[in-house]
Scaffold this motif. Structure first.
Motif, PDB file in Angstrom:
ATOM      1  N   TYR A   4       4.859  -0.843 -10.619  1.00  0.00           N
ATOM      2  CA  TYR A   4       3.759   0.115 -10.572  1.00  0.00           C
ATOM      3  C   TYR A   4       2.553  -0.427  -9.822  1.00  0.00           C
ATOM      4  O   TYR A   4       1.841   0.324  -9.178  1.00  0.00           O
ATOM      5  CB  TYR A   4       3.360   0.536 -11.986  1.00  0.00           C
ATOM      6  CG  TYR A   4       4.446   1.322 -12.673  1.00  0.00           C
ATOM      7  CD1 TYR A   4       4.738   2.618 -12.265  1.00  0.00           C
ATOM      8  CD2 TYR A   4       5.191   0.772 -13.698  1.00  0.00           C
ATOM      9  CE1 TYR A   4       5.744   3.347 -12.874  1.00  0.00           C
ATOM     10  CE2 TYR A   4       6.193   1.495 -14.321  1.00  0.00           C
ATOM     11  CZ  TYR A   4       6.462   2.773 -13.902  1.00  0.00           C
ATOM     12  OH  TYR A   4       7.457   3.498 -14.501  1.00  0.00           O
ATOM     13  N   TYR A   5       2.339  -1.711  -9.890  1.00  0.00           N
ATOM     14  CA  TYR A   5       1.227  -2.298  -9.140  1.00  0.00           C
ATOM     15  C   TYR A   5       1.472  -2.172  -7.646  1.00  0.00           C
ATOM     16  O   TYR A   5       0.573  -1.846  -6.880  1.00  0.00           O
ATOM     17  CB  TYR A   5       1.025  -3.766  -9.527  1.00  0.00           C
ATOM     18  CG  TYR A   5       0.517  -3.940 -10.932  1.00  0.00           C
ATOM     19  CD1 TYR A   5      -0.837  -3.827 -11.216  1.00  0.00           C
ATOM     20  CD2 TYR A   5       1.380  -4.219 -11.986  1.00  0.00           C
ATOM     21  CE1 TYR A   5      -1.323  -3.983 -12.501  1.00  0.00           C
ATOM     22  CE2 TYR A   5       0.909  -4.369 -13.279  1.00  0.00           C
ATOM     23  CZ  TYR A   5      -0.444  -4.253 -13.535  1.00  0.00           C
ATOM     24  OH  TYR A   5      -0.920  -4.395 -14.806  1.00  0.00           O
ATOM     25  N   GLY A   6       2.685  -2.416  -7.219  1.00  0.00           N
ATOM     26  CA  GLY A   6       3.043  -2.261  -5.817  1.00  0.00           C
ATOM     27  C   GLY A   6       2.958  -0.812  -5.370  1.00  0.00           C
ATOM     28  O   GLY A   6       2.540  -0.513  -4.253  1.00  0.00           O
ATOM     29  N   LEU A   7       3.355   0.091  -6.251  1.00  0.00           N
ATOM     30  CA  LEU A   7       3.278   1.517  -5.957  1.00  0.00           C
ATOM     31  C   LEU A   7       1.832   1.947  -5.725  1.00  0.00           C
ATOM     32  O   LEU A   7       1.549   2.760  -4.851  1.00  0.00           O
ATOM     33  CB  LEU A   7       3.875   2.311  -7.122  1.00  0.00           C
ATOM     34  CG  LEU A   7       3.991   3.810  -6.958  1.00  0.00           C
ATOM     35  CD1 LEU A   7       5.009   4.142  -5.882  1.00  0.00           C
ATOM     36  CD2 LEU A   7       4.395   4.437  -8.273  1.00  0.00           C
ATOM     37  N   LEU A   8       0.921   1.360  -6.490  1.00  0.00           N
ATOM     38  CA  LEU A   8      -0.495   1.668  -6.329  1.00  0.00           C
ATOM     39  C   LEU A   8      -1.148   0.856  -5.216  1.00  0.00           C
ATOM     40  O   LEU A   8      -2.268   1.135  -4.821  1.00  0.00           O
ATOM     41  CB  LEU A   8      -1.244   1.409  -7.642  1.00  0.00           C
ATOM     42  CG  LEU A   8      -0.900   2.343  -8.795  1.00  0.00           C
ATOM     43  CD1 LEU A   8      -1.610   1.903 -10.057  1.00  0.00           C
ATOM     44  CD2 LEU A   8      -1.258   3.777  -8.458  1.00  0.00           C
ATOM     45  N   GLY A   9      -0.454  -0.161  -4.731  1.00  0.00           N
ATOM     46  CA  GLY A   9      -0.991  -0.979  -3.652  1.00  0.00           C
ATOM     47  C   GLY A   9      -2.035  -1.976  -4.109  1.00  0.00           C
ATOM     48  O   GLY A   9      -2.958  -2.289  -3.358  1.00  0.00           O
ATOM     49  N   ILE A  10      -1.887  -2.471  -5.343  1.00  0.00           N
ATOM     50  CA  ILE A  10      -2.837  -3.453  -5.877  1.00  0.00           C
ATOM     51  C   ILE A  10      -2.073  -4.670  -6.367  1.00  0.00           C
ATOM     52  O   ILE A  10      -0.854  -4.630  -6.546  1.00  0.00           O
ATOM     53  CB  ILE A  10      -3.679  -2.855  -7.032  1.00  0.00           C
ATOM     54  CG1 ILE A  10      -2.788  -2.305  -8.138  1.00  0.00           C
ATOM     55  CG2 ILE A  10      -4.587  -1.761  -6.510  1.00  0.00           C
ATOM     56  CD1 ILE A  10      -3.531  -1.797  -9.344  1.00  0.00           C
TER      57      ILE A  10
END
Length: 44
Positions: A4-10
């Motif tokens: 989910y962090y990668g999905l949000l780009g963070i």
């Protein structure tokens, strides 16, 4: 599993405020009343 962090780009060590801001930006980007459907389908 979904990153989910990668999905949000963070990064994984992002603070709460950064996560909230990134989530809201993605939500606005994909909001059905705001999107140009042809442009979004091409970006997938």
């Amino acid at each position: 599993m979904i990153d989910y962090y990668g999905l949000l780009g963070i990064s994984r060590n992002a603070d709460k405020l950064t996560v909230k801001k990134a989530y809201r930006q993605k939500a606005l980007y994909w909001h059905p009343d705001k999107i140009n459907h042809q442009m979004r389908t091409l970006s997938l």
